[in-house]
Design a protein around this motif. Sequence first.
Motif, PDB file in Angstrom:
ATOM      1  N   VAL A 163       0.840  -1.207   0.000  1.00  0.00           N
ATOM      2  CA  VAL A 163       0.000   0.000   0.000  1.00  0.00           C
ATOM      3  C   VAL A 163       0.870   1.250   0.000  1.00  0.00           C
ATOM      4  CG1 VAL A 163      -1.706   1.317   1.304  1.00  0.00           C
ATOM      5  CG2 VAL A 163      -1.920  -1.160   1.139  1.00  0.00           C
ATOM      6  N   PHE A 164       1.929   1.260   0.837  1.00  0.00           N
ATOM      7  CA  PHE A 164       2.853   2.393   0.862  1.00  0.00           C
ATOM      8  C   PHE A 164       3.456   2.631  -0.521  1.00  0.00           C
ATOM      9  CE2 PHE A 164       3.860   1.621   5.623  1.00  0.00           C
ATOM     10  CZ  PHE A 164       2.753   2.396   5.970  1.00  0.00           C
ATOM     11  N   THR A 165       3.809   1.543  -1.198  1.00  0.00           N
ATOM     12  CA  THR A 165       4.420   1.646  -2.526  1.00  0.00           C
ATOM     13  C   THR A 165       3.450   2.258  -3.529  1.00  0.00           C
ATOM     14  OG1 THR A 165       5.856  -0.255  -2.095  1.00  0.00           O
ATOM     15  CG2 THR A 165       5.471   0.332  -4.389  1.00  0.00           C
ATOM     16  N   ALA A 166       2.212   1.765  -3.521  1.00  0.00           N
ATOM     17  CA  ALA A 166       1.208   2.284  -4.456  1.00  0.00           C
ATOM     18  C   ALA A 166       0.944   3.767  -4.201  1.00  0.00           C
ATOM     19  CB  ALA A 166      -0.087   1.487  -4.337  1.00  0.00           C
ATOM     20  N   ILE A 167       0.776   4.124  -2.928  1.00  0.00           N
ATOM     21  CA  ILE A 167       0.553   5.538  -2.578  1.00  0.00           C
ATOM     22  C   ILE A 167       1.779   6.367  -2.920  1.00  0.00           C
ATOM     23  CG2 ILE A 167       0.159   7.128  -0.655  1.00  0.00           C
ATOM     24  CD1 ILE A 167      -1.480   4.947   0.695  1.00  0.00           C
ATOM     25  N   GLY A 168       2.973   5.794  -2.686  1.00  0.00           N
ATOM     26  CA  GLY A 168       4.206   6.518  -2.964  1.00  0.00           C
ATOM     27  C   GLY A 168       4.351   6.882  -4.426  1.00  0.00           C
ATOM     28  N   TYR A 169       4.022   5.953  -5.314  1.00  0.00           N
ATOM     29  CA  TYR A 169       4.137   6.246  -6.748  1.00  0.00           C
ATOM     30  C   TYR A 169       3.127   7.320  -7.175  1.00  0.00           C
ATOM     31  CZ  TYR A 169       7.538   2.594  -7.787  1.00  0.00           C
ATOM     32  OH  TYR A 169       8.680   1.852  -7.849  1.00  0.00           O
ATOM     33  N   ARG A 170       1.948   7.297  -6.585  1.00  0.00           N
ATOM     34  CA  ARG A 170       0.976   8.361  -6.886  1.00  0.00           C
ATOM     35  C   ARG A 170       1.483   9.701  -6.340  1.00  0.00           C
ATOM     36  NH1 ARG A 170      -2.903   4.323  -5.465  1.00  0.00           N
ATOM     37  NH2 ARG A 170      -3.238   5.266  -3.418  1.00  0.00           N
ATOM     38  N   HIS A 171       2.101   9.651  -5.174  1.00  0.00           N
ATOM     39  CA  HIS A 171       2.676  10.860  -4.572  1.00  0.00           C
ATOM     40  C   HIS A 171       3.776  11.419  -5.459  1.00  0.00           C
ATOM     41  CE1 HIS A 171       5.095  13.282  -1.774  1.00  0.00           C
ATOM     42  NE2 HIS A 171       3.998  13.396  -1.055  1.00  0.00           N
ATOM     43  N   ILE A 172       4.626  10.537  -6.004  1.00  0.00           N
ATOM     44  CA  ILE A 172       5.714  10.974  -6.878  1.00  0.00           C
ATOM     45  C   ILE A 172       5.154  11.625  -8.138  1.00  0.00           C
ATOM     46  CG2 ILE A 172       7.566  10.129  -8.381  1.00  0.00           C
ATOM     47  CD1 ILE A 172       8.164   8.033  -6.220  1.00  0.00           C
ATOM     48  N   GLU A 173       4.143  11.006  -8.706  1.00  0.00           N
ATOM     49  CA  GLU A 173       3.531  11.564  -9.926  1.00  0.00           C
ATOM     50  C   GLU A 173       2.965  12.961  -9.661  1.00  0.00           C
ATOM     51  OE1 GLU A 173      -0.006  10.413 -13.157  1.00  0.00           O
ATOM     52  OE2 GLU A 173       0.473   9.077 -11.477  1.00  0.00           O
ATOM     53  N   ARG A 204      11.558  20.186  -5.284  1.00  0.00           N
ATOM     54  CA  ARG A 204      10.521  19.148  -5.301  1.00  0.00           C
ATOM     55  C   ARG A 204      10.984  17.926  -6.083  1.00  0.00           C
ATOM     56  NH1 ARG A 204       6.527  18.530  -1.867  1.00  0.00           N
ATOM     57  NH2 ARG A 204       6.902  16.312  -2.056  1.00  0.00           N
ATOM     58  N   LYS A 205      11.768  18.143  -7.139  1.00  0.00           N
ATOM     59  CA  LYS A 205      12.303  17.016  -7.910  1.00  0.00           C
ATOM     60  C   LYS A 205      13.177  16.128  -7.029  1.00  0.00           C
ATOM     61  CE  LYS A 205      12.506  19.710 -12.209  1.00  0.00           C
ATOM     62  NZ  LYS A 205      13.427  20.301 -13.221  1.00  0.00           N
ATOM     63  N   HIS A 206      13.997  16.756  -6.207  1.00  0.00           N
ATOM     64  CA  HIS A 206      14.878  15.992  -5.317  1.00  0.00           C
ATOM     65  C   HIS A 206      14.075  15.253  -4.248  1.00  0.00           C
ATOM     66  CE1 HIS A 206      18.440  17.734  -7.149  1.00  0.00           C
ATOM     67  NE2 HIS A 206      17.921  18.930  -7.007  1.00  0.00           N
ATOM     68  N   VAL A 207      13.004  15.866  -3.770  1.00  0.00           N
ATOM     69  CA  VAL A 207      12.149  15.215  -2.780  1.00  0.00           C
ATOM     70  C   VAL A 207      11.529  13.946  -3.371  1.00  0.00           C
ATOM     71  CG1 VAL A 207      10.018  15.421  -1.441  1.00  0.00           C
ATOM     72  CG2 VAL A 207      11.655  17.312  -1.477  1.00  0.00           C
ATOM     73  N   GLU A 208      11.041  14.029  -4.594  1.00  0.00           N
ATOM     74  CA  GLU A 208      10.411  12.868  -5.221  1.00  0.00           C
ATOM     75  C   GLU A 208      11.445  11.795  -5.532  1.00  0.00           C
ATOM     76  OE1 GLU A 208       7.435  12.901  -4.796  1.00  0.00           O
ATOM     77  OE2 GLU A 208       7.279  15.044  -4.442  1.00  0.00           O
ATOM     78  N   GLN A 235      11.814   9.901  -2.430  1.00  0.00           N
ATOM     79  CA  GLN A 235      10.647   9.022  -2.272  1.00  0.00           C
ATOM     80  C   GLN A 235      10.805   7.765  -3.127  1.00  0.00           C
ATOM     81  OE1 GLN A 235       7.969   9.469  -0.354  1.00  0.00           O
ATOM     82  NE2 GLN A 235       6.423   8.090  -1.181  1.00  0.00           N
ATOM     83  N   GLU A 236      11.293   7.930  -4.336  1.00  0.00           N
ATOM     84  CA  GLU A 236      11.504   6.798  -5.231  1.00  0.00           C
ATOM     85  C   GLU A 236      12.569   5.852  -4.661  1.00  0.00           C
ATOM     86  OE1 GLU A 236      12.520   5.920  -9.958  1.00  0.00           O
ATOM     87  OE2 GLU A 236      12.422   7.966  -9.179  1.00  0.00           O
ATOM     88  N   ASP A 237      13.636   6.417  -4.110  1.00  0.00           N
ATOM     89  CA  ASP A 237      14.687   5.589  -3.505  1.00  0.00           C
ATOM     90  C   ASP A 237      14.142   4.808  -2.305  1.00  0.00           C
ATOM     91  OD1 ASP A 237      16.451   6.532  -5.363  1.00  0.00           O
ATOM     92  OD2 ASP A 237      17.385   8.018  -4.046  1.00  0.00           O
ATOM     93  N   LEU A 238      13.270   5.441  -1.511  1.00  0.00           N
ATOM     94  CA  LEU A 238      12.669   4.752  -0.368  1.00  0.00           C
ATOM     95  C   LEU A 238      11.804   3.587  -0.831  1.00  0.00           C
ATOM     96  CD1 LEU A 238      12.008   4.522   2.654  1.00  0.00           C
ATOM     97  CD2 LEU A 238      10.157   6.162   2.291  1.00  0.00           C
ATOM     98  N   ILE A 239      11.050   3.770  -1.896  1.00  0.00           N
ATOM     99  CA  ILE A 239      10.195   2.699  -2.418  1.00  0.00           C
ATOM    100  C   ILE A 239      11.049   1.528  -2.903  1.00  0.00           C
ATOM    101  CG2 ILE A 239       8.627   2.096  -4.297  1.00  0.00           C
ATOM    102  CD1 ILE A 239       7.404   4.865  -4.032  1.00  0.00           C
ATOM    103  N   LYS A 240      12.150   1.835  -3.591  1.00  0.00           N
ATOM    104  CA  LYS A 240      13.038   0.768  -4.059  1.00  0.00           C
ATOM    105  C   LYS A 240      13.641   0.003  -2.887  1.00  0.00           C
ATOM    106  CE  LYS A 240      14.312   3.041  -8.407  1.00  0.00           C
ATOM    107  NZ  LYS A 240      15.409   3.689  -9.179  1.00  0.00           N
ATOM    108  N   LEU A 241      14.054   0.718  -1.850  1.00  0.00           N
ATOM    109  CA  LEU A 241      14.601   0.070  -0.662  1.00  0.00           C
ATOM    110  C   LEU A 241      13.533  -0.800   0.011  1.00  0.00           C
ATOM    111  CD1 LEU A 241      16.933   1.442   2.038  1.00  0.00           C
ATOM    112  CD2 LEU A 241      14.694   0.657   2.772  1.00  0.00           C
ATOM    113  N   LEU A 242      12.324  -0.280   0.098  1.00  0.00           N
ATOM    114  CA  LEU A 242      11.229  -1.018   0.723  1.00  0.00           C
ATOM    115  C   LEU A 242      10.971  -2.323  -0.006  1.00  0.00           C
ATOM    116  CD1 LEU A 242       9.036  -0.748   2.970  1.00  0.00           C
ATOM    117  CD2 LEU A 242       7.539   0.225   1.235  1.00  0.00           C
TER     118      LEU A 242
END
Length: 348
Positions: free
Chosen positions: A73-83, A116-120, A123-130
């Motif tokens: 769920v975190f991953t799915a929400i994270g990708y929407r957050h990144i977009e 904001r680009k760096h923040v996202e 977020q992408e790196d956190l999802i990959k680690l997760l």
Amino acid sequence: MDALRKQASKFKVQVAKQQQAVIKQFGGTGYESSDVMVIDEAEMQRHQQLEKLYRSTRAGREFQKDIVKAGEVFTAIGYRHIETGNKLSEDCCNYGANNNNENILAKASSIYGDARKHVEKEQEDLIKLLSSQILDPLRAMITGPPLEDARNLAQRYSRMRQEAESLAAEISRRRARVREFSNPENVAKLHASEAKMQELKANMAVLGKEASAALAAVEAQQQRLTLQRLVAMVEGEKTYHLRVAAILGEVETEVITEKQRKESAPPLISSENHPEKSSFFLAEAVHSFSAASEKELSLSVGDYVVVRKVSPSGWSEGECKGRAGWFPSSYVEKRQRIPTMNTVPEAV
């Protein structure tokens, strides 16, 4: 009437037993709990140990499933957050590029859009680690052979124990029958049942030790891996939040600095609004000043400046070494007054 009541009571007991059998068959946990001593005290302790290990590994597996489900769920929400964040970054950068650079909002929008680009990216790196360090290892253990093999051993022992429980009841009945009718057939059947029980007892001893060792090993691995992945998830989230906080801290500092610079920038004074005659005086720079724009005048300690205008905002306008511009009034000290004139004097 009493006979009917006894028959009804007996029928009720039989129905209850059948219901319990159905519940045990279709609603069981895989390892059936029982307080009946089938063989001896040692076997009872083995049974209780297996039951405890079975429940522990089942609870551990369910907890691992909960972590995986939450991670997905975190991953799915994270990708929407990144977009969404990348779209906001693009909008901010476009606003900053399409508006006047002297506009503080435009400048702040550009700063934030770039950050904001760096923040996202964080977020992408956190999802990959997760995914790679938490979810994949947990999924592998949930469906892995060690856990299933150990649980199958325990289930085999449970079925064998149920068989032994039924056989013990059968032996008890045969002994009663032999005491009542001691004929060769009944004695032979009793001996056959007792021999079968001895064989079953030996098999249960071997299988019980094997199942206990397997489940104990799985439980230890399960506890260790789950704790490691949980700690890795906490550390990953902590690193992510610290990096995002650092990025946003830099944005805040940069925007506030830019805002203060704009608010304290040299005033825009049109020469049409002021008489040509002005009062000039000579001043010496006591602090160095680096110009941040073409409207400002850089100074070095010891430079002499012909001051032509002094603004209430704390800025002065003057000329030094052939260049004119604005500088902070507190950076110079007055040395002598220059006679009033209609034109700018030669630079000192």
